[in-house]
Motif scaffolding. Structure first.
Motif, short mmCIF file in Angstrom:
data_model
loop_
_atom_site.label_atom_id
_atom_site.label_comp_id
_atom_site.label_asym_id
_atom_site.label_seq_id
_atom_site.Cartn_x
_atom_site.Cartn_y
_atom_site.Cartn_z
N ASP A 293 24.18 -65.75 -39.57
CA ASP A 293 22.81 -65.49 -39.13
C ASP A 293 22.51 -66.32 -37.89
O ASP A 293 22.94 -67.47 -37.76
N SER A 294 21.75 -65.72 -36.99
CA SER A 294 21.35 -66.46 -35.79
C SER A 294 20.01 -65.94 -35.28
O SER A 294 19.57 -64.85 -35.67
N ARG A 295 19.39 -66.69 -34.42
CA ARG A 295 18.14 -66.28 -33.79
C ARG A 295 18.24 -66.51 -32.29
O ARG A 295 18.66 -67.57 -31.83
N ILE A 296 17.86 -65.48 -31.55
CA ILE A 296 17.84 -65.55 -30.10
C ILE A 296 16.43 -65.18 -29.65
O ILE A 296 15.95 -64.08 -29.96
N ASN A 297 15.79 -66.10 -28.98
CA ASN A 297 14.39 -65.90 -28.57
C ASN A 297 13.51 -65.52 -29.76
O ASN A 297 12.62 -64.67 -29.66
N GLY A 298 13.79 -66.14 -30.90
CA GLY A 298 12.97 -65.93 -32.09
C GLY A 298 13.29 -64.66 -32.86
O GLY A 298 12.64 -64.37 -33.87
N ILE A 299 14.29 -63.88 -32.41
CA ILE A 299 14.64 -62.62 -33.07
C ILE A 299 15.92 -62.80 -33.86
O ILE A 299 16.89 -63.42 -33.40
N TYR A 300 15.94 -62.26 -35.09
CA TYR A 300 17.10 -62.39 -35.95
C TYR A 300 18.23 -61.46 -35.50
O TYR A 300 18.01 -60.29 -35.19
#
Length: 347
Positions: A293-300
């Motif tokens: 799991d990761s988040r980029i600019n607050g998006i999953y």
């Protein structure tokens, strides 16, 4: 986009949450063509269904033509929830993607589930995004090219289906036997909350119950859900192989109806008969893409593990016999190398 000429006899190089989909396409494909064993009636019905479902896509591809009777092939199964109730258009996001590779000599199939939130490069847009957005950007064409780019193999055909056929097909087979991993409650196909409750253990599920098992992820994850979907697919294949009733096969074919689109012609689909008649002896292996799991600019996003991805690519290329023998020899010779670097071979 240049037009792909399906009649060419040579390859061309490549120029370039809503809800779980009812990704029952692989067993439907096998059931459909296995119906020819019952004679002219089912053959004619299957041919009519496929004629109505045939929808070719003009696209650039890693190879312009493949003969499914003589060569190993790959098929991308695309699931979208574009039901009348949800009023999704043809460019809705995909709910599920599953790639199947077929090896004609081994009579084997490899099924790869691709998590819908996988963070991948979308060639036609020129940036990375969730893989299920490719369909929203450019329909089947963008989805096919994105998967080809991700896995570095040709995607020869596609089969796209909405959820309507899922329940009908399983009910036409009088249910399937599946191991339910835990007790849970889920909504039904009409989004009625708490409508389905399943107990842990091996049991026979009808269409609505199988749908609930396929869509739930309250107690685990998208990866585990993908594994459950694969088990349901294998259960459908097993049940379809054991069903000898003309009426059952007729009902299954009718359940497909307008719920499927594909660029497989009916005569090409008959190449799958050997896989279908293998029944419970069919060698079907399930694969999954490791990641985190990761988040980029607050998006999953689901971030794929690059090393595991490279290994999966090699597995698929081998299954399609796309890796030259010299590459396999070199790979074996280099297996004693102390370095940890793994590079996906090209072909």
């Amino acid at each position: 986009m240049s037009e792909i000429r399906r009649g060419d006899l040579h390859y061309k190089p490549k120029k370039k949450r809503k809800r779980i989909v009812r990704w029952i396409m692989l067993p439907l494909l096998l059931i459909l063509v296995s119906g020819v064993a019952y004679g002219a009636h089912l053959y004619s019905k299957a041919e009519t269904v496929m004629k109505d479902s045939y929808q070719p896509v003009e696209r650039d591809s890693k190879r312009a033509y493949v003969n499914p009777f003589e060569e190993n092939i790959s098929v991308l199964f695309i699931g979208v929830d574009d039901s009348e109730k949800r009023q999704f258009d043809s460019n809705s996001r995909t709910d599920a993607l599953m790639l199947a590779t077929f090896n004609k000599d081994e009579k084997s199939v490899k099924l790869l589930s691709i998590p819908r939130d996988s963070y991948v490069y979308i060639p036609d847009k020129g940036f990375s995004d969730k893989i299920n957005h490719a369909h929203a950007y450019g329909g089947v064409e963008y989805t096919l090219e994105t998967v080809e780019n991700l896995l570095d193999i040709p995607v020869d055909y596609y089969v796209k289906m909405n959820f309507n056929a899922f329940i009908d097909v399983i009910d036409a087979l009088n249910g399937i036997e599946v191991e339910v991993p835990y007790t849970f409650t889920e909504q039904d196909s009409k989004d009625k909350a708490g409508a389905i409750t399943l107990q842990e253990g091996l049991q026979t599920l009808n269409g609505e119950e199988a749908l609930a098992l396929a869509r739930t992820r309250k107690l685990d994850s998208d990866i585990e859900r993908g594994k459950r979907q694969q088990e349901i697919i294998k259960a459908v294949i097993k049940k379809a192989a054991s069903v000898k009733s003309l009426k059952n096969h007729t009902d299954v074919i009718e359940a497909i109806g307008d719920n499927m689109k594909t660029d497989l012609r009916f005569e090409e689909m008959t190449s799958f008969i050997n896989y279908a008649v293998a029944g419970t002896s069919l060698n079907a292996e399930t694969l999954n893409l490791a990641g985190s799991d990761s988040r980029i600019n607050g998006i999953y996003y689901y971030q794929l593990d690059e090393l595991a991805l490279a290994e999966t690519i090699t597995t698929l290329q081998r299954h399609l016999d796309l890796i030259p023998e010299t590459d396999l020899v070199n790979e074996t010779d280099s297996s004693t190398d102390t370095t940890n670097e793994v590079t996906a071979p090209s072909y």
